[in-house]
Design a protein around this motif. Structure first.
Motif, mmCIF file in Angstrom:
data_model
loop_
_atom_site.group_PDB
_atom_site.id
_atom_site.type_symbol
_atom_site.label_atom_id
_atom_site.label_comp_id
_atom_site.label_asym_id
_atom_site.label_seq_id
_atom_site.Cartn_x
_atom_site.Cartn_y
_atom_site.Cartn_z
ATOM 1 N N ASN A 79 3.526 -3.359 -5.902
ATOM 2 C CA ASN A 79 4.571 -4.309 -5.548
ATOM 3 C C ASN A 79 5.737 -3.986 -4.682
ATOM 4 O OD1 ASN A 79 4.292 -6.464 -8.270
ATOM 5 N ND2 ASN A 79 3.618 -4.500 -9.061
ATOM 6 N N GLN A 80 5.111 -3.090 -3.729
ATOM 7 C CA GLN A 80 6.409 -2.730 -3.146
ATOM 8 C C GLN A 80 7.024 -3.925 -2.143
ATOM 9 O OE1 GLN A 80 4.999 0.056 0.267
ATOM 10 N NE2 GLN A 80 3.012 -0.208 -0.562
ATOM 11 N N LYS A 81 5.910 -4.846 -1.545
ATOM 12 C CA LYS A 81 6.580 -5.923 -0.875
ATOM 13 C C LYS A 81 7.959 -6.666 -1.628
ATOM 14 C CE LYS A 81 5.478 -10.028 1.648
ATOM 15 N NZ LYS A 81 4.478 -10.993 2.133
ATOM 16 N N THR A 82 7.618 -6.849 -2.946
ATOM 17 C CA THR A 82 8.614 -7.387 -3.633
ATOM 18 C C THR A 82 10.143 -6.628 -4.104
ATOM 19 O OG1 THR A 82 6.742 -8.614 -5.099
ATOM 20 C CG2 THR A 82 9.047 -8.494 -6.086
ATOM 21 N N LEU A 84 10.968 -4.258 -1.738
ATOM 22 C CA LEU A 84 11.788 -4.058 -0.497
ATOM 23 C C LEU A 84 12.050 -5.050 0.163
ATOM 24 C CD1 LEU A 84 9.672 -0.916 0.764
ATOM 25 C CD2 LEU A 84 11.596 -1.107 -0.561
ATOM 26 N N GLN A 85 11.334 -6.404 0.041
ATOM 27 C CA GLN A 85 11.517 -7.455 0.901
ATOM 28 C C GLN A 85 12.244 -8.647 0.291
ATOM 29 O OE1 GLN A 85 8.142 -8.185 3.423
ATOM 30 N NE2 GLN A 85 7.949 -5.823 3.521
ATOM 31 N N ASP A 86 12.850 -8.470 -0.855
ATOM 32 C CA ASP A 86 13.311 -9.888 -1.726
ATOM 33 C C ASP A 86 14.806 -9.970 -1.186
ATOM 34 O OD1 ASP A 86 14.143 -11.719 -3.527
ATOM 35 O OD2 ASP A 86 14.372 -10.233 -5.161
ATOM 36 N N ASN A 232 8.683 3.020 4.949
ATOM 37 C CA ASN A 232 7.326 2.767 5.378
ATOM 38 C C ASN A 232 6.432 3.667 5.246
ATOM 39 O OD1 ASN A 232 7.621 0.579 7.241
ATOM 40 N ND2 ASN A 232 9.238 1.594 8.407
#
Length: 265
Positions: A79-82, A84-86, A232
């Motif tokens: 779930n790293q996109k959620t 880090l990019q919310d 990253n």
């Protein structure tokens, strides 16, 4: 006979305790009478050496914590996109190389005790990307937890990182937790953030649902909770998940690990 049976059962007993280096013998089939005698001997031994039960319990707890940690880290990576990019989540130092994500409730006493630690990290490390996950888990018990969280997200939308950070820190500086938070506290924090409390348009309560769902997916069931990972190159080796309050040294150690191993990716 008893000595022989004891010599047989004791290694079997201790082999169930991973912390004890004992070679497990081949298990034979015992008669009911022998099984009863073995049980009596084992029980007597444990009564005479209760520290074995304590050690076994501690080892089991450690294994469970390791398994929980492994599962949590795997969920974080999925779930790293959620994480880090919310865009709806307040972020300080968005260009940082290591991310610290905190799930918190303004009326959580342990979150309050951690607030100065987090603030110190924010001010002392310009490369630490801090994401605040407003998660009012006490909202049903103390509705102002939810109102304060909605207000925080509204300040973030209106005033950005600087305004949000001021709001966040001002609320915690009141020391009002566990039902003590007031509307006046929230209004003063909004003013400190440079916004007009009377004109601030609060985000809907449904906006908090995504954070609750994310916490559930990560296996987080209380506040505070912390995630530290490289922005990253995150992996199992350089990602840390901490449930509950921790000391500054523990957080810093996780940041250092993420930074040193993440940069090598």
């Amino acid at each position: 006979m008893k000595k022989l049976m004891f010599a047989t059962v004791l290694p079997l007993l201790l082999s169930a305790h991973p912390a004890t280096a004992v070679e497990t013998p081949t298990v034979e089939i015992y008669t009911p009478g022998e099984q009863e005698a073995i049980g009596q001997i084992a029980a007597a031994y444990l009564r005479a050496h209760p520290e074995i039960l304590i050690e076994m319990s501690e080892k089991l707890q450690h294994q469970e914590e390791q398994q929980q940690q492994k599962g949590a880290i795997e969920a974080v990576l999925a779930n790293q996109k959620t994480l880090l990019q919310d865009p709806a989540s307040p972020v300080v130092h968005p260009d940082g190389d290591v991310a610290l994500v905190q799930f918190f409730d303004y009326q959580c006493i342990w979150c309050s005790r951690m607030a100065p630690v987090v603030e110190s990290l924010v001010t002392g490390d310009a490369k630490l990307r801090v994401t605040f996950k407003e998660w009012p888990i006490f909202g049903k018990q103390w509705p102002l937890s939810t109102f304060a969280a909605r207000t925080g997200l509204s300040v973030w939308a209106a005033k950005g990182a600087v305004g949000y950070q001021q709001y966040h820190n001002t609320l915690y500086q009141t020391g009002h937790v566990e039902g003590q938070l007031t509307r006046e506290d929230i209004a003063r924090a909004v003013t400190a953030a440079g916004a007009d409390d009377a004109k601030l348009e609060r985000v809907p309560e449904t906006q908090l649902s995504a954070t609750a769902e994310l916490a559930s997916q990560l296996g987080i069931n209380g506040t505070p909770a912390f995630i530290v990972m490289p922005v990253n190159g995150a992996s199992v080796a350089n990602t840390s998940v901490m449930f509950g309050a921790v000391d500054a040294a523990t957080l810093q150690s996780a940041i250092t690990k993420a930074r040193s191993t993440g940069s090598a990716q």
